[in-house]
Design a protein around this motif. Structure first.
Motif, PDB file in Angstrom:
ATOM      1  N   ALA A 280       0.829  -1.205   0.000  1.00 34.85           N
ATOM      2  CA  ALA A 280       0.000   0.000   0.000  1.00 34.85           C
ATOM      3  C   ALA A 280       0.866   1.259   0.000  1.00 34.85           C
ATOM      4  O   ALA A 280       0.613   2.216  -0.748  1.00 34.85           O
ATOM      5  N   THR A 281       1.907   1.253   0.823  1.00 35.79           N
ATOM      6  CA  THR A 281       2.828   2.395   0.851  1.00 35.79           C
ATOM      7  C   THR A 281       3.573   2.519  -0.468  1.00 35.79           C
ATOM      8  O   THR A 281       3.765   3.629  -0.988  1.00 35.79           O
ATOM      9  N   ALA A 282       3.988   1.389  -1.021  1.00 34.81           N
ATOM     10  CA  ALA A 282       4.703   1.400  -2.301  1.00 34.81           C
ATOM     11  C   ALA A 282       3.844   2.005  -3.404  1.00 34.81           C
ATOM     12  O   ALA A 282       4.325   2.825  -4.206  1.00 34.81           O
ATOM     13  N   ARG A 283       2.584   1.624  -3.453  1.00 28.85           N
ATOM     14  CA  ARG A 283       1.687   2.194  -4.464  1.00 28.85           C
ATOM     15  C   ARG A 283       1.517   3.696  -4.260  1.00 28.85           C
ATOM     16  O   ARG A 283       1.463   4.474  -5.219  1.00 28.85           O
ATOM     17  N   GLY A 284       1.439   4.127  -2.994  1.00 31.55           N
ATOM     18  CA  GLY A 284       1.334   5.554  -2.728  1.00 31.55           C
ATOM     19  C   GLY A 284       2.557   6.322  -3.202  1.00 31.55           C
ATOM     20  O   GLY A 284       2.433   7.426  -3.758  1.00 31.55           O
ATOM     21  N   ILE A 285       3.756   5.738  -3.007  1.00 32.24           N
ATOM     22  CA  ILE A 285       4.990   6.376  -3.462  1.00 32.24           C
ATOM     23  C   ILE A 285       4.996   6.518  -4.976  1.00 32.24           C
ATOM     24  O   ILE A 285       5.347   7.581  -5.523  1.00 32.24           O
ATOM     25  N   VAL A 286       4.588   5.463  -5.653  1.00 33.76           N
ATOM     26  CA  VAL A 286       4.590   5.488  -7.123  1.00 33.76           C
ATOM     27  C   VAL A 286       3.593   6.506  -7.649  1.00 33.76           C
ATOM     28  O   VAL A 286       3.902   7.308  -8.544  1.00 33.76           O
ATOM     29  N   GLU A 287       2.377   6.519  -7.091  1.00 40.04           N
ATOM     30  CA  GLU A 287       1.360   7.440  -7.599  1.00 40.04           C
ATOM     31  C   GLU A 287       1.712   8.882  -7.251  1.00 40.04           C
ATOM     32  O   GLU A 287       1.388   9.804  -8.014  1.00 40.04           O
ATOM     33  N   ALA A 288       2.412   9.089  -6.134  1.00 43.12           N
ATOM     34  CA  ALA A 288       2.860  10.444  -5.790  1.00 43.12           C
ATOM     35  C   ALA A 288       3.901  10.956  -6.775  1.00 43.12           C
ATOM     36  O   ALA A 288       4.107  12.171  -6.899  1.00 43.12           O
ATOM     37  N   SER A 289       4.555  10.036  -7.495  1.00 39.02           N
ATOM     38  CA  SER A 289       5.546  10.446  -8.505  1.00 39.02           C
ATOM     39  C   SER A 289       4.887  10.842  -9.817  1.00 39.02           C
ATOM     40  O   SER A 289       5.569  11.222 -10.768  1.00 39.02           O
ATOM     41  N   GLY A 290       3.542  10.721  -9.885  1.00 46.00           N
ATOM     42  CA  GLY A 290       2.825  11.127 -11.090  1.00 46.00           C
ATOM     43  C   GLY A 290       2.467   9.992 -12.016  1.00 46.00           C
ATOM     44  O   GLY A 290       2.053  10.231 -13.155  1.00 46.00           O
ATOM     45  N   TYR A 291       2.582   8.758 -11.545  1.00 47.98           N
ATOM     46  CA  TYR A 291       2.273   7.600 -12.386  1.00 47.98           C
ATOM     47  C   TYR A 291       1.093   6.843 -11.795  1.00 47.98           C
ATOM     48  O   TYR A 291       1.111   6.477 -10.616  1.00 47.98           O
ATOM     49  N   SER A 292       0.062   6.616 -12.598  1.00 49.19           N
ATOM     50  CA  SER A 292      -1.149   5.958 -12.119  1.00 49.19           C
ATOM     51  C   SER A 292      -1.007   4.434 -12.180  1.00 49.19           C
ATOM     52  O   SER A 292      -0.494   3.879 -13.166  1.00 49.19           O
ATOM     53  N   LEU A 293      -1.477   3.775 -11.133  1.00 51.63           N
ATOM     54  CA  LEU A 293      -1.499   2.310 -11.078  1.00 51.63           C
ATOM     55  C   LEU A 293      -2.928   1.774 -11.109  1.00 51.63           C
ATOM     56  O   LEU A 293      -3.189   0.644 -10.693  1.00 51.63           O
ATOM     57  N   ALA A 294      -3.851   2.558 -11.638  1.00 47.28           N
ATOM     58  CA  ALA A 294      -5.253   2.139 -11.665  1.00 47.28           C
ATOM     59  C   ALA A 294      -5.455   0.861 -12.479  1.00 47.28           C
ATOM     60  O   ALA A 294      -6.398   0.107 -12.236  1.00 47.28           O
ATOM     61  N   HIS A 295      -4.564   0.618 -13.429  1.00 47.29           N
ATOM     62  CA  HIS A 295      -4.703  -0.564 -14.295  1.00 47.29           C
ATOM     63  C   HIS A 295      -4.233  -1.843 -13.631  1.00 47.29           C
ATOM     64  O   HIS A 295      -4.427  -2.931 -14.177  1.00 47.29           O
ATOM     65  N   CYS A 296      -3.551  -1.780 -12.476  1.00 41.96           N
ATOM     66  CA  CYS A 296      -3.086  -2.990 -11.785  1.00 41.96           C
ATOM     67  C   CYS A 296      -3.362  -2.867 -10.291  1.00 41.96           C
ATOM     68  O   CYS A 296      -2.438  -2.670  -9.496  1.00 41.96           O
ATOM     69  N   PRO A 297      -4.614  -2.985  -9.889  1.00 43.58           N
ATOM     70  CA  PRO A 297      -4.957  -2.831  -8.474  1.00 43.58           C
ATOM     71  C   PRO A 297      -4.257  -3.857  -7.601  1.00 43.58           C
ATOM     72  O   PRO A 297      -4.147  -5.033  -7.957  1.00 43.58           O
ATOM     73  N   GLY A 298      -3.728  -3.384  -6.485  1.00 40.43           N
ATOM     74  CA  GLY A 298      -3.086  -4.270  -5.523  1.00 40.43           C
ATOM     75  C   GLY A 298      -1.678  -4.681  -5.857  1.00 40.43           C
ATOM     76  O   GLY A 298      -1.066  -5.467  -5.126  1.00 40.43           O
ATOM     77  N   ASP A 299      -1.104  -4.162  -6.940  1.00 45.60           N
ATOM     78  CA  ASP A 299       0.208  -4.632  -7.394  1.00 45.60           C
ATOM     79  C   ASP A 299       0.984  -3.471  -7.994  1.00 45.60           C
ATOM     80  O   ASP A 299       0.513  -2.323  -8.039  1.00 45.60           O
ATOM     81  N   LEU A 300       2.188  -3.749  -8.471  1.00 46.29           N
ATOM     82  CA  LEU A 300       3.018  -2.799  -9.206  1.00 46.29           C
ATOM     83  C   LEU A 300       3.296  -3.359 -10.590  1.00 46.29           C
ATOM     84  O   LEU A 300       3.507  -4.569 -10.738  1.00 46.29           O
ATOM     85  N   ASP A 301       3.322  -2.507 -11.594  1.00 43.82           N
ATOM     86  CA  ASP A 301       3.804  -2.938 -12.902  1.00 43.82           C
ATOM     87  C   ASP A 301       5.287  -2.600 -13.017  1.00 43.82           C
ATOM     88  O   ASP A 301       5.909  -2.132 -12.060  1.00 43.82           O
ATOM     89  N   ARG A 302       5.865  -2.835 -14.191  1.00 45.37           N
ATOM     90  CA  ARG A 302       7.308  -2.616 -14.337  1.00 45.37           C
ATOM     91  C   ARG A 302       7.684  -1.164 -14.088  1.00 45.37           C
ATOM     92  O   ARG A 302       8.681  -0.877 -13.428  1.00 45.37           O
ATOM     93  N   GLU A 303       6.905  -0.236 -14.615  1.00 45.67           N
ATOM     94  CA  GLU A 303       7.223   1.167 -14.393  1.00 45.67           C
ATOM     95  C   GLU A 303       7.082   1.521 -12.918  1.00 45.67           C
ATOM     96  O   GLU A 303       7.887   2.279 -12.361  1.00 45.67           O
ATOM     97  N   GLY A 304       6.068   0.951 -12.280  1.00 37.41           N
ATOM     98  CA  GLY A 304       5.904   1.178 -10.852  1.00 37.41           C
ATOM     99  C   GLY A 304       7.076   0.654 -10.050  1.00 37.41           C
ATOM    100  O   GLY A 304       7.537   1.296  -9.091  1.00 37.41           O
ATOM    101  N   GLU A 305       7.580  -0.526 -10.416  1.00 38.83           N
ATOM    102  CA  GLU A 305       8.748  -1.089  -9.729  1.00 38.83           C
ATOM    103  C   GLU A 305       9.963  -0.195  -9.903  1.00 38.83           C
ATOM    104  O   GLU A 305      10.734   0.029  -8.955  1.00 38.83           O
ATOM    105  N   ARG A 306      10.144   0.346 -11.107  1.00 42.63           N
ATOM    106  CA  ARG A 306      11.293   1.231 -11.356  1.00 42.63           C
ATOM    107  C   ARG A 306      11.196   2.506 -10.517  1.00 42.63           C
ATOM    108  O   ARG A 306      12.181   2.972  -9.949  1.00 42.63           O
ATOM    109  N   ARG A 307       9.989   3.076 -10.469  1.00 40.74           N
ATOM    110  CA  ARG A 307       9.815   4.320  -9.706  1.00 40.74           C
ATOM    111  C   ARG A 307       9.994   4.087  -8.205  1.00 40.74           C
ATOM    112  O   ARG A 307      10.579   4.926  -7.501  1.00 40.74           O
TER     113      ARG A 307
END
Length: 433
Positions: A280-307
Protein backbone atom coordinates in the motif's frame (compact mmCIF):
# COMPACT_ATOMS: atom_id res chain seq x y z
CA UNK A 1 54.10 -33.04 -21.81
CA UNK A 2 51.36 -31.80 -19.50
CA UNK A 3 49.31 -28.83 -20.59
CA UNK A 4 50.20 -25.41 -19.17
CA UNK A 5 47.88 -22.43 -18.76
CA UNK A 6 48.77 -18.98 -20.04
CA UNK A 7 48.06 -17.45 -16.61
CA UNK A 8 50.74 -19.68 -15.06
CA UNK A 9 53.61 -18.66 -17.37
CA UNK A 10 54.85 -15.74 -15.29
CA UNK A 11 58.38 -16.38 -14.05
CA UNK A 12 58.88 -19.38 -16.31
CA UNK A 13 61.20 -17.85 -18.93
CA UNK A 14 63.23 -20.57 -20.62
CA UNK A 15 60.81 -23.37 -19.70
CA UNK A 16 59.47 -25.75 -22.30
CA UNK A 17 55.67 -25.73 -22.17
CA UNK A 18 52.62 -26.97 -24.05
CA UNK A 19 49.71 -24.60 -24.61
CA UNK A 20 46.28 -25.42 -26.03
CA UNK A 21 43.76 -22.85 -27.13
CA UNK A 22 42.17 -20.87 -29.92
CA UNK A 23 43.88 -18.52 -32.34
CA UNK A 24 42.46 -15.14 -31.49
CA UNK A 25 44.31 -13.10 -34.10
CA UNK A 26 47.22 -13.31 -36.54
CA UNK A 27 49.52 -10.33 -37.04
CA UNK A 28 51.37 -10.25 -40.35
CA UNK A 29 53.75 -7.29 -40.55
CA UNK A 30 57.15 -6.27 -41.89
CA UNK A 31 58.63 -7.35 -38.55
CA UNK A 32 57.39 -10.89 -39.05
CA UNK A 33 54.39 -12.93 -38.10
CA UNK A 34 52.88 -13.65 -34.69
CA UNK A 35 49.63 -15.18 -33.54
CA UNK A 36 47.70 -14.66 -30.33
CA UNK A 37 46.61 -17.85 -28.61
CA UNK A 38 43.85 -17.61 -26.02
CA UNK A 39 42.90 -20.20 -23.44
CA UNK A 40 40.41 -19.79 -20.61
CA UNK A 41 43.05 -18.14 -18.40
CA UNK A 42 44.44 -15.49 -20.76
CA UNK A 43 46.34 -14.92 -24.00
CA UNK A 44 49.92 -15.45 -25.16
CA UNK A 45 51.85 -14.43 -28.26
CA UNK A 46 53.18 -17.24 -30.47
CA UNK A 47 56.31 -16.44 -32.47
CA UNK A 48 58.29 -18.56 -34.92
CA UNK A 49 61.88 -19.45 -33.97
CA UNK A 50 64.84 -17.70 -35.56
CA UNK A 51 66.45 -21.08 -36.30
CA UNK A 52 66.65 -21.72 -40.08
CA UNK A 53 65.86 -25.39 -39.59
CA UNK A 54 62.40 -24.43 -38.43
CA UNK A 55 61.65 -21.73 -40.94
CA UNK A 56 58.36 -23.45 -41.95
CA UNK A 57 56.72 -22.43 -38.67
CA UNK A 58 56.52 -18.79 -39.82
CA UNK A 59 54.39 -19.53 -42.90
CA UNK A 60 52.29 -21.95 -40.86
CA UNK A 61 51.55 -19.20 -38.34
CA UNK A 62 50.73 -16.78 -41.15
CA UNK A 63 48.26 -19.22 -42.69
CA UNK A 64 46.25 -19.76 -39.50
CA UNK A 65 42.61 -18.72 -39.56
CA UNK A 66 41.34 -16.99 -36.41
CA UNK A 67 39.28 -19.40 -34.37
CA UNK A 68 41.43 -22.43 -35.13
CA UNK A 69 42.05 -24.79 -32.21
CA UNK A 70 45.80 -25.34 -31.87
CA UNK A 71 48.41 -27.01 -29.71
CA UNK A 72 51.69 -25.09 -29.36
CA UNK A 73 54.93 -26.42 -27.88
CA UNK A 74 57.87 -24.12 -27.29
CA UNK A 75 59.96 -22.00 -24.94
CA UNK A 76 58.61 -19.22 -22.76
CA UNK A 77 60.42 -16.06 -23.88
CA UNK A 78 58.80 -13.33 -21.81
CA UNK A 79 56.22 -13.67 -19.08
CA UNK A 80 57.04 -10.73 -16.84
CA UNK A 81 54.44 -8.94 -14.72
CA UNK A 82 52.16 -6.74 -16.80
CA UNK A 83 53.35 -8.11 -20.14
CA UNK A 84 51.79 -10.58 -22.49
CA UNK A 85 53.61 -13.93 -22.31
CA UNK A 86 55.43 -14.99 -25.46
CA UNK A 87 56.15 -18.49 -26.69
CA UNK A 88 58.89 -19.25 -29.23
CA UNK A 89 57.55 -22.23 -31.12
CA UNK A 90 59.15 -25.63 -31.49
CA UNK A 91 56.01 -27.31 -32.78
CA UNK A 92 52.57 -26.17 -33.89
CA UNK A 93 49.66 -28.55 -34.40
CA UNK A 94 46.37 -27.34 -35.86
CA UNK A 95 43.91 -29.71 -34.20
CA UNK A 96 40.72 -27.99 -35.32
CA UNK A 97 41.14 -25.66 -38.29
CA UNK A 98 38.62 -22.85 -38.66
CA UNK A 99 37.10 -21.56 -41.87
CA UNK A 100 38.67 -18.38 -43.13
CA UNK A 101 35.43 -16.39 -43.07
CA UNK A 102 33.97 -16.03 -39.58
CA UNK A 103 30.19 -15.42 -39.65
CA UNK A 104 30.20 -13.33 -36.45
CA UNK A 105 31.71 -9.86 -36.65
CA UNK A 106 32.52 -7.33 -33.92
CA UNK A 107 29.51 -5.16 -33.17
CA UNK A 108 27.00 -7.83 -34.19
CA UNK A 109 23.46 -7.52 -32.83
CA UNK A 110 22.34 -9.69 -29.95
CA UNK A 111 20.20 -11.81 -32.27
CA UNK A 112 23.19 -12.43 -34.56
CA UNK A 113 25.30 -13.31 -31.53
CA UNK A 114 22.69 -15.79 -30.35
CA UNK A 115 22.53 -17.37 -33.83
CA UNK A 116 26.26 -18.10 -33.47
CA UNK A 117 26.31 -18.49 -29.71
CA UNK A 118 29.25 -20.92 -29.59
CA UNK A 119 31.43 -18.33 -31.34
CA UNK A 120 30.01 -15.49 -29.26
CA UNK A 121 30.87 -17.30 -26.05
CA UNK A 122 34.55 -17.59 -26.93
CA UNK A 123 35.13 -13.98 -25.91
CA UNK A 124 36.57 -13.49 -22.40
CA UNK A 125 33.88 -11.01 -21.39
CA UNK A 126 31.07 -13.41 -22.30
CA UNK A 127 32.78 -16.34 -20.61
CA UNK A 128 33.16 -14.17 -17.52
CA UNK A 129 29.36 -14.03 -17.22
CA UNK A 130 29.21 -17.79 -16.78
CA UNK A 131 32.15 -17.91 -14.41
CA UNK A 132 30.28 -15.38 -12.27
CA UNK A 133 27.20 -17.59 -12.51
CA UNK A 134 29.30 -20.54 -11.34
CA UNK A 135 30.54 -18.52 -8.37
CA UNK A 136 26.99 -17.46 -7.53
CA UNK A 137 25.78 -21.05 -7.42
CA UNK A 138 28.86 -22.27 -5.55
CA UNK A 139 28.36 -19.60 -2.88
CA UNK A 140 24.66 -20.39 -2.63
CA UNK A 141 25.40 -24.07 -2.15
CA UNK A 142 28.05 -23.34 0.46
CA UNK A 143 25.51 -21.51 2.61
CA UNK A 144 22.92 -24.25 2.14
CA UNK A 145 25.48 -26.93 3.04
CA UNK A 146 26.53 -25.08 6.19
CA UNK A 147 22.93 -24.99 7.39
CA UNK A 148 21.94 -28.57 6.60
CA UNK A 149 19.73 -27.95 3.58
CA UNK A 150 18.66 -30.91 1.45
CA UNK A 151 18.77 -30.62 -2.34
CA UNK A 152 15.73 -31.84 -4.26
CA UNK A 153 15.06 -32.36 -7.97
CA UNK A 154 11.35 -31.94 -8.49
CA UNK A 155 9.58 -33.31 -11.60
CA UNK A 156 9.09 -30.94 -14.51
CA UNK A 157 6.15 -32.91 -15.91
CA UNK A 158 2.96 -32.25 -13.96
CA UNK A 159 -0.45 -33.96 -14.19
CA UNK A 160 -2.46 -30.78 -13.54
CA UNK A 161 -2.12 -27.15 -14.66
CA UNK A 162 -1.51 -24.25 -12.31
CA UNK A 163 -4.51 -22.57 -10.77
CA UNK A 164 -4.85 -19.84 -13.41
CA UNK A 165 -4.05 -22.00 -16.42
CA UNK A 166 -2.09 -19.10 -17.93
CA UNK A 167 1.41 -19.14 -19.45
CA UNK A 168 1.29 -22.92 -19.46
CA UNK A 169 2.97 -25.41 -21.80
CA UNK A 170 1.02 -28.63 -22.30
CA UNK A 171 1.99 -31.77 -24.17
CA UNK A 172 0.58 -35.16 -25.10
CA UNK A 173 1.43 -37.76 -22.50
CA UNK A 174 0.58 -41.38 -23.35
CA UNK A 175 -2.93 -40.57 -24.47
CA UNK A 176 -3.47 -37.86 -21.89
CA UNK A 177 -2.11 -34.38 -21.16
CA UNK A 178 0.84 -33.28 -19.07
CA UNK A 179 2.12 -29.80 -18.25
CA UNK A 180 5.61 -28.34 -17.91
CA UNK A 181 6.22 -27.09 -14.39
CA UNK A 182 6.15 -23.33 -13.86
CA UNK A 183 7.57 -23.70 -10.35
CA UNK A 184 8.62 -26.46 -7.94
CA UNK A 185 6.42 -24.83 -5.28
CA UNK A 186 4.08 -27.73 -4.48
CA UNK A 187 6.99 -30.17 -4.34
CA UNK A 188 8.96 -27.95 -1.99
CA UNK A 189 5.97 -27.96 0.31
CA UNK A 190 5.74 -31.74 0.02
CA UNK A 191 9.34 -31.84 1.28
CA UNK A 192 8.27 -29.77 4.29
CA UNK A 193 5.46 -32.26 5.00
CA UNK A 194 8.02 -35.07 4.61
CA UNK A 195 10.16 -33.57 7.37
CA UNK A 196 13.10 -32.35 5.27
CA UNK A 197 12.80 -28.97 7.09
CA UNK A 198 15.07 -27.01 4.72
CA UNK A 199 15.38 -27.64 0.99
CA UNK A 200 16.71 -25.98 -2.13
CA UNK A 201 16.58 -26.61 -5.84
CA UNK A 202 18.28 -25.07 -8.86
CA UNK A 203 16.44 -26.15 -11.96
CA UNK A 204 14.52 -25.19 -15.11
CA UNK A 205 10.98 -23.83 -15.09
CA UNK A 206 8.75 -23.01 -18.04
CA UNK A 207 6.40 -20.11 -18.78
CA UNK A 208 4.53 -19.80 -22.07
CA UNK A 209 4.98 -16.04 -22.08
CA UNK A 210 4.91 -14.55 -25.59
CA UNK A 211 6.16 -11.13 -24.49
CA UNK A 212 9.56 -10.22 -26.04
CA UNK A 213 10.69 -8.24 -22.99
CA UNK A 214 14.28 -8.04 -21.76
CA UNK A 215 13.40 -9.93 -18.55
CA UNK A 216 11.18 -12.78 -19.81
CA UNK A 217 12.15 -16.17 -21.24
CA UNK A 218 9.99 -19.23 -21.86
CA UNK A 219 12.55 -21.43 -20.07
CA UNK A 220 14.77 -20.17 -17.29
CA UNK A 221 16.62 -21.30 -14.20
CA UNK A 222 14.87 -20.88 -10.89
CA UNK A 223 16.60 -20.97 -7.52
CA UNK A 224 14.11 -22.17 -4.91
CA UNK A 225 14.32 -22.32 -1.13
CA UNK A 226 11.83 -23.53 1.49
CA UNK A 227 12.21 -23.36 5.30
CA UNK A 228 10.19 -25.07 8.05
CA UNK A 229 9.38 -23.93 11.59
CA UNK A 230 9.22 -20.23 10.77
CA UNK A 231 7.25 -17.64 12.71
CA UNK A 232 6.46 -15.42 9.73
CA UNK A 233 7.59 -14.35 6.27
CA UNK A 234 9.91 -11.88 8.00
CA UNK A 235 12.18 -14.80 8.90
CA UNK A 236 12.32 -15.86 5.26
CA UNK A 237 13.25 -12.34 4.14
CA UNK A 238 15.90 -12.07 6.85
CA UNK A 239 17.39 -15.38 5.77
CA UNK A 240 17.38 -14.42 2.07
CA UNK A 241 19.02 -11.03 2.52
CA UNK A 242 21.91 -12.48 4.54
CA UNK A 243 22.33 -15.31 2.04
CA UNK A 244 22.24 -12.98 -0.95
CA UNK A 245 24.76 -10.62 0.61
CA UNK A 246 27.20 -13.49 1.20
CA UNK A 247 26.81 -14.57 -2.42
CA UNK A 248 27.59 -11.08 -3.74
CA UNK A 249 30.64 -10.88 -1.46
CA UNK A 250 31.98 -14.03 -3.15
CA UNK A 251 31.47 -12.51 -6.60
CA UNK A 252 33.23 -9.30 -5.60
CA UNK A 253 36.20 -11.18 -4.14
CA UNK A 254 36.58 -13.67 -7.00
CA UNK A 255 35.77 -11.49 -10.01
CA UNK A 256 36.03 -7.83 -8.99
CA UNK A 257 39.21 -7.18 -10.99
CA UNK A 258 37.91 -8.89 -14.13
CA UNK A 259 34.55 -7.12 -13.93
CA UNK A 260 36.31 -3.76 -13.75
CA UNK A 261 38.47 -4.73 -16.73
CA UNK A 262 35.81 -6.15 -19.03
CA UNK A 263 32.61 -4.40 -17.93
CA UNK A 264 33.97 -1.24 -16.28
CA UNK A 265 31.86 -1.87 -13.20
CA UNK A 266 32.18 -2.27 -9.47
CA UNK A 267 30.32 -4.95 -7.57
CA UNK A 268 28.27 -3.28 -4.84
CA UNK A 269 27.84 -5.54 -1.82
CA UNK A 270 24.42 -4.76 -0.32
CA UNK A 271 24.08 -3.88 3.34
CA UNK A 272 21.57 -5.75 5.48
CA UNK A 273 18.81 -5.45 6.37
CA UNK A 274 17.27 -4.49 3.03
CA UNK A 275 14.58 -1.79 3.18
CA UNK A 276 10.99 -3.05 3.47
CA UNK A 277 7.91 -1.29 2.10
CA UNK A 278 4.38 -2.66 2.28
CA UNK A 279 2.47 -2.70 -1.01
CA UNK A 280 0.00 0.00 0.00
CA UNK A 281 2.83 2.39 0.85
CA UNK A 282 4.70 1.40 -2.30
CA UNK A 283 1.69 2.19 -4.46
CA UNK A 284 1.33 5.55 -2.73
CA UNK A 285 4.99 6.38 -3.46
CA UNK A 286 4.59 5.49 -7.12
CA UNK A 287 1.36 7.44 -7.60
CA UNK A 288 2.86 10.44 -5.79
CA UNK A 289 5.55 10.45 -8.50
CA UNK A 290 2.83 11.13 -11.09
CA UNK A 291 2.27 7.60 -12.39
CA UNK A 292 -1.15 5.96 -12.12
CA UNK A 293 -1.50 2.31 -11.08
CA UNK A 294 -5.25 2.14 -11.66
CA UNK A 295 -4.70 -0.56 -14.30
CA UNK A 296 -3.09 -2.99 -11.79
CA UNK A 297 -4.96 -2.83 -8.47
CA UNK A 298 -3.09 -4.27 -5.52
CA UNK A 299 0.21 -4.63 -7.39
CA UNK A 300 3.02 -2.80 -9.21
CA UNK A 301 3.80 -2.94 -12.90
CA UNK A 302 7.31 -2.62 -14.34
CA UNK A 303 7.22 1.17 -14.39
CA UNK A 304 5.90 1.18 -10.85
CA UNK A 305 8.75 -1.09 -9.73
CA UNK A 306 11.29 1.23 -11.36
CA UNK A 307 9.81 4.32 -9.71
CA UNK A 308 9.71 2.66 -6.30
CA UNK A 309 13.34 1.54 -6.70
CA UNK A 310 14.38 5.09 -7.61
CA UNK A 311 12.65 6.37 -4.46
CA UNK A 312 14.33 3.76 -2.25
CA UNK A 313 17.74 4.49 -3.78
CA UNK A 314 17.28 8.22 -3.12
CA UNK A 315 15.88 7.82 0.40
CA UNK A 316 17.87 4.85 1.66
CA UNK A 317 20.88 4.61 -0.67
CA UNK A 318 20.00 0.98 -1.35
CA UNK A 319 19.57 -0.98 -4.60
CA UNK A 320 17.28 -3.62 -3.07
CA UNK A 321 13.87 -3.41 -1.45
CA UNK A 322 11.35 -5.95 -0.17
CA UNK A 323 7.75 -5.15 -1.07
CA UNK A 324 5.44 -6.91 1.39
CA UNK A 325 1.82 -7.60 2.28
CA UNK A 326 0.25 -8.09 -1.15
CA UNK A 327 -3.55 -8.53 -1.10
CA UNK A 328 -4.82 -12.08 -1.52
CA UNK A 329 -6.39 -11.41 -4.93
CA UNK A 330 -2.95 -10.96 -6.54
CA UNK A 331 -1.25 -13.88 -4.76
CA UNK A 332 -1.75 -17.67 -4.92
CA UNK A 333 -4.47 -19.18 -2.74
CA UNK A 334 -1.92 -20.98 -0.55
CA UNK A 335 -0.27 -17.80 0.78
CA UNK A 336 -1.00 -17.28 4.48
CA UNK A 337 -3.08 -14.27 5.46
CA UNK A 338 -1.52 -11.74 7.81
CA UNK A 339 -4.42 -12.13 10.24
CA UNK A 340 -7.64 -14.18 10.25
CA UNK A 341 -10.10 -12.39 7.97
CA UNK A 342 -7.40 -10.13 6.51
CA UNK A 343 -7.00 -9.69 2.76
CA UNK A 344 -3.27 -8.97 3.18
CA UNK A 345 -0.93 -11.93 2.82
CA UNK A 346 2.40 -12.80 4.40
CA UNK A 347 4.09 -12.37 1.04
CA UNK A 348 6.91 -10.40 -0.51
CA UNK A 349 8.75 -9.56 -3.70
CA UNK A 350 12.39 -8.53 -3.79
CA UNK A 351 13.25 -5.78 -6.26
CA UNK A 352 16.86 -5.19 -7.30
CA UNK A 353 17.42 -1.92 -9.13
CA UNK A 354 13.74 -1.96 -10.03
CA UNK A 355 13.56 -5.52 -11.31
CA UNK A 356 11.68 -8.24 -9.46
CA UNK A 357 14.18 -11.03 -8.76
CA UNK A 358 12.35 -12.92 -6.00
CA UNK A 359 8.80 -13.84 -5.04
CA UNK A 360 8.16 -15.44 -1.65
CA UNK A 361 5.78 -15.92 1.24
CA UNK A 362 4.83 -17.88 4.30
CA UNK A 363 2.54 -20.68 3.08
CA UNK A 364 -0.68 -21.74 4.71
CA UNK A 365 0.00 -25.10 6.38
CA UNK A 366 -3.33 -25.65 8.14
CA UNK A 367 -5.49 -28.05 6.14
CA UNK A 368 -8.91 -26.59 6.87
CA UNK A 369 -7.78 -23.01 6.35
CA UNK A 370 -6.14 -23.98 3.06
CA UNK A 371 -9.35 -25.71 1.93
CA UNK A 372 -11.37 -22.60 2.78
CA UNK A 373 -8.97 -20.35 0.85
CA UNK A 374 -9.14 -22.62 -2.21
CA UNK A 375 -12.95 -22.67 -2.11
CA UNK A 376 -13.06 -18.88 -1.71
CA UNK A 377 -11.17 -18.62 -5.00
CA UNK A 378 -13.69 -20.90 -6.67
CA UNK A 379 -11.09 -23.60 -7.25
CA UNK A 380 -12.02 -27.19 -7.88
CA UNK A 381 -10.55 -29.26 -5.06
CA UNK A 382 -10.31 -32.54 -6.97
CA UNK A 383 -7.29 -31.53 -9.14
CA UNK A 384 -5.61 -30.28 -5.92
CA UNK A 385 -6.23 -33.43 -3.89
CA UNK A 386 -2.63 -34.67 -3.95
CA UNK A 387 -1.35 -31.25 -2.94
CA UNK A 388 -3.94 -30.86 -0.20
CA UNK A 389 -3.03 -34.28 1.20
CA UNK A 390 0.37 -32.86 2.19
CA UNK A 391 -1.37 -30.97 5.01
CA UNK A 392 -3.73 -33.64 6.36
CA UNK A 393 -1.15 -35.52 8.42
CA UNK A 394 0.80 -32.78 10.14
CA UNK A 395 2.84 -30.08 8.43
CA UNK A 396 4.99 -27.43 10.16
CA UNK A 397 4.74 -23.68 9.50
CA UNK A 398 6.91 -22.97 6.48
CA UNK A 399 7.77 -20.46 3.80
CA UNK A 400 10.24 -19.76 1.07
CA UNK A 401 10.98 -18.03 -2.18
CA UNK A 402 11.90 -18.49 -5.80
CA UNK A 403 14.70 -16.43 -7.34
CA UNK A 404 15.37 -15.95 -11.06
CA UNK A 405 19.05 -16.72 -11.63
CA UNK A 406 19.39 -14.88 -14.94
CA UNK A 407 17.60 -11.82 -13.59
CA UNK A 408 20.12 -11.67 -10.75
CA UNK A 409 22.98 -11.97 -13.24
CA UNK A 410 21.43 -9.32 -15.46
CA UNK A 411 21.17 -6.79 -12.63
CA UNK A 412 24.44 -7.70 -10.92
CA UNK A 413 26.45 -7.38 -14.16
CA UNK A 414 24.59 -4.39 -15.55
CA UNK A 415 23.37 -6.22 -18.65
CA UNK A 416 20.31 -4.99 -20.56
CA UNK A 417 18.55 -8.33 -21.06
CA UNK A 418 18.43 -11.79 -19.51
CA UNK A 419 19.26 -13.24 -22.92
CA UNK A 420 22.73 -11.75 -22.70
CA UNK A 421 23.42 -13.82 -19.56
CA UNK A 422 21.65 -17.03 -20.61
CA UNK A 423 23.68 -19.84 -22.17
CA UNK A 424 21.03 -20.56 -24.83
CA UNK A 425 17.88 -18.45 -24.44
CA UNK A 426 14.41 -19.71 -25.26
CA UNK A 427 11.67 -17.23 -26.15
CA UNK A 428 8.48 -17.26 -28.22
CA UNK A 429 10.66 -16.19 -31.14
CA UNK A 430 13.71 -18.38 -30.52
CA UNK A 431 13.97 -22.16 -30.26
CA UNK A 432 17.46 -22.51 -31.74
CA UNK A 433 20.31 -23.26 -31.79
Amino acid sequence: MDRSWVADLAGREGDQVRLCGWVHAVDRSDDGVAATLRDRSGSALLRPPSSPCRHALGPRLASLAPGSAVEALGTVADAGPGTQPQLVLDELHVLGPAMAEVPLRPGASLEQRLDWRFLDLRSPENQLVFRVQTTLERAMRARWASEGFVEIHSPKLKPTPNQSGSELFSLEYFGGRAYLAQSPQFYKQMAMAAGFERVFEIGPVFRANPLPTPWHDTEFTSVDVELSWIGSHEEVMAWEERWLREVVVEVAEDHGVELRRWFGMEVTVPEVPFPRVDIATARGIVEASGYSLAHCPGDLDREGERRLAAHVAAEHGHDLVFVTGYPEEVRPFYHMRCQPGSVATRSFDLLWKGLEVTTGAQREHRYEVLMDQARARGLSLHPLRYYLDFFRFGCPPHGGFGLGLTRVLMVLLGRSTVRDVTFLPRTAQRLHP
